[in-house]
Motif scaffolding. Structure first.
Motif, short mmCIF file in Angstrom:
data_model
loop_
_atom_site.label_atom_id
_atom_site.label_comp_id
_atom_site.label_asym_id
_atom_site.label_seq_id
_atom_site.Cartn_x
_atom_site.Cartn_y
_atom_site.Cartn_z
N MET A 1 0.83 -1.19 0.00
CA MET A 1 0.00 0.00 0.00
C MET A 1 0.88 1.24 0.00
N PHE A 2 0.48 2.26 -0.77
CA PHE A 2 1.14 3.55 -0.68
C PHE A 2 0.15 4.56 -0.10
N PHE A 3 0.68 5.62 0.51
CA PHE A 3 -0.16 6.58 1.22
C PHE A 3 0.50 7.95 1.14
N ARG A 4 -0.28 8.94 0.73
CA ARG A 4 0.21 10.32 0.68
C ARG A 4 -0.81 11.21 1.38
N GLN A 5 -0.32 12.12 2.19
CA GLN A 5 -1.15 13.17 2.79
C GLN A 5 -0.68 14.49 2.21
N ARG A 6 -1.64 15.26 1.65
CA ARG A 6 -1.27 16.53 1.02
C ARG A 6 -1.90 17.70 1.76
N PRO A 7 -1.09 18.56 2.41
CA PRO A 7 -1.64 19.76 3.03
C PRO A 7 -1.86 20.85 1.99
N ALA A 8 -2.99 21.54 2.08
CA ALA A 8 -3.29 22.66 1.20
C ALA A 8 -3.11 23.97 1.97
N ASP A 9 -3.13 25.09 1.25
CA ASP A 9 -2.87 26.38 1.87
C ASP A 9 -3.90 26.74 2.93
N ASN A 10 -5.14 26.27 2.80
CA ASN A 10 -6.19 26.64 3.75
C ASN A 10 -6.31 25.64 4.90
N ALA A 11 -5.25 24.92 5.19
CA ALA A 11 -5.18 23.95 6.28
C ALA A 11 -6.02 22.71 6.01
N THR A 12 -6.43 22.51 4.78
CA THR A 12 -7.10 21.26 4.39
C THR A 12 -6.06 20.17 4.20
N LEU A 13 -6.42 18.95 4.57
CA LEU A 13 -5.58 17.77 4.34
C LEU A 13 -6.30 16.85 3.36
N SER A 14 -5.66 16.61 2.23
CA SER A 14 -6.19 15.69 1.22
C SER A 14 -5.38 14.40 1.27
N TYR A 15 -5.93 13.34 0.65
CA TYR A 15 -5.29 12.03 0.75
C TYR A 15 -5.28 11.31 -0.59
N PHE A 16 -4.19 10.57 -0.80
CA PHE A 16 -4.02 9.77 -2.00
C PHE A 16 -3.38 8.45 -1.57
N PHE A 17 -4.05 7.35 -1.79
CA PHE A 17 -3.53 6.06 -1.33
C PHE A 17 -4.10 4.96 -2.22
N GLY A 18 -3.50 3.77 -2.10
CA GLY A 18 -4.02 2.67 -2.90
C GLY A 18 -3.09 1.48 -2.95
N CYS A 19 -3.36 0.63 -3.90
CA CYS A 19 -2.66 -0.64 -4.06
C CYS A 19 -1.73 -0.55 -5.27
N ALA A 20 -0.42 -0.48 -5.01
CA ALA A 20 0.53 -0.40 -6.11
C ALA A 20 0.57 -1.70 -6.89
N GLY A 21 0.39 -2.84 -6.20
CA GLY A 21 0.47 -4.13 -6.87
C GLY A 21 -0.59 -4.30 -7.94
N GLN A 22 -1.80 -3.85 -7.66
CA GLN A 22 -2.89 -3.94 -8.63
C GLN A 22 -3.18 -2.60 -9.31
N GLN A 23 -2.34 -1.61 -9.05
CA GLN A 23 -2.32 -0.33 -9.77
C GLN A 23 -3.65 0.43 -9.68
N LYS A 24 -4.20 0.49 -8.44
CA LYS A 24 -5.45 1.20 -8.22
C LYS A 24 -5.29 2.17 -7.06
N ALA A 25 -5.92 3.35 -7.18
CA ALA A 25 -5.71 4.38 -6.19
C ALA A 25 -6.99 5.13 -5.89
N VAL A 26 -7.02 5.76 -4.71
CA VAL A 26 -8.16 6.51 -4.21
C VAL A 26 -7.70 7.92 -3.86
N ALA A 27 -8.46 8.92 -4.29
CA ALA A 27 -8.18 10.32 -3.94
C ALA A 27 -9.33 10.84 -3.09
N VAL A 28 -9.00 11.50 -1.98
CA VAL A 28 -10.02 11.94 -1.02
C VAL A 28 -9.84 13.43 -0.70
#
Length: 250
Positions: A1-28
């Motif tokens: 599994m890979f996992f990324r947390q992205r902070p934005a300028d307005n203190a929002t936290l966005s997320y990007f994660f998923g399964c590298a083995g099956q090449q599928k990802a989720v953006a939140v």
């Protein structure tokens, strides 16, 4: 599994994660203007974005979710209570629903209180264990605070719903559960948010001051010191309900 947390300028936290083995990802909780970042991260990880999710209709920033979904050809997901409210097509999220992105499973928990449509996302990586690993708590539970309950115009009723969502849906999860919220310090979506971008349920149960309060005291506390609404809130909500004007890629 890979996992990324992205902070934005307005203190929002966005997320990007998923399964590298099956090449599928989720953006939140993608913020408008960050679509290219998610596309580039997907390229670097050699994955396809298969799910784009907003934990609720946001009032503090324009969502980039619909535009990202359009660009990558993925479905855009919101809680089902937004049917008839949102003026564009979306996939409805239901309480208890499971989304699959390869070995990564996302279970939907409806947690009204901050807004009627708020959801949290319980995430499991089958490569590690069958049990959930972490929960994206959106604007329901922050590090050191909880979401403001006034944006729907029914402060005490929504505060009561928020108490129930916290105590019946989130705080019943295992204490070692990691939590990743939708905002950190600097956001107008709650009071007393920490600058730390993650925690655990055990730590929050012990040190988050409102989580140990009885119901009536909790309602009084979270409705007593509500900050001013987010700047330009009415326009932001209108844009998020209407959907953005598609951006043409050059």
């Amino acid at each position: 599994m890979f996992f990324r947390q992205r902070p934005a300028d307005n203190a929002t936290l966005s997320y990007f994660f998923g399964c590298a083995g099956q090449q599928k990802a989720v953006a939140v909780d993608v913020v408008a203007g960050d679509e290219a970042w998610f596309i580039e991260e997907a390229r670097k990880a050699d994955v396809q974005i298969t799910h784009v999710i907003d934990t609720h209709v946001h009032a503090d920033h324009v969502s980039g979710g619909p535009e990202l979904a359009r660009r990558v050809g993925a479905p855009y997901w919101l809680h089902e209570s937004n049917a008839g409210r949102v003026h564009f097509a979306f996939q409805p999220l239901r309480d208890g629903q499971r989304l699959e992105a390869g070995n990564v499973l996302v279970d939907v928990i409806h947690t009204p209180g901050h807004t009627p449509d708020s959801v949290c996302l319980l995430v499991c990586d089958l490569r590690r264990a069958d049990e959930p690993w972490f929960v994206l708590t959106g604007d329901t539970l922050f590090v050191g605070a909880v979401g403001r309950p006034d944006l729907a115009g029914q402060e005490r009723a929504m505060a009561a719903q928020l108490f129930d969502s916290l105590h019946q849906r989130l705080l019943t999860l295992p204490p070692e559960m990691e939590i990743y919220p939708g905002h950190q310090a600097g956001s107008a979506c709650g009071v007393g948010l920490s600058g730390k971008p993650a925690s655990t349920l055990a730590f929050e149960k012990r040190f988050n001051p409102v989580l140990s309060m009885p119901r009536d005291e909790f309602i009084d506390a979270v409705t007593a010191d509500i900050p001013p609404p987010p700047d330009d809130m009415a326009r932001i909500v209108e844009v998020n309900l209407r959907g953005p004007t598609p951006v043409t890629l050059g």
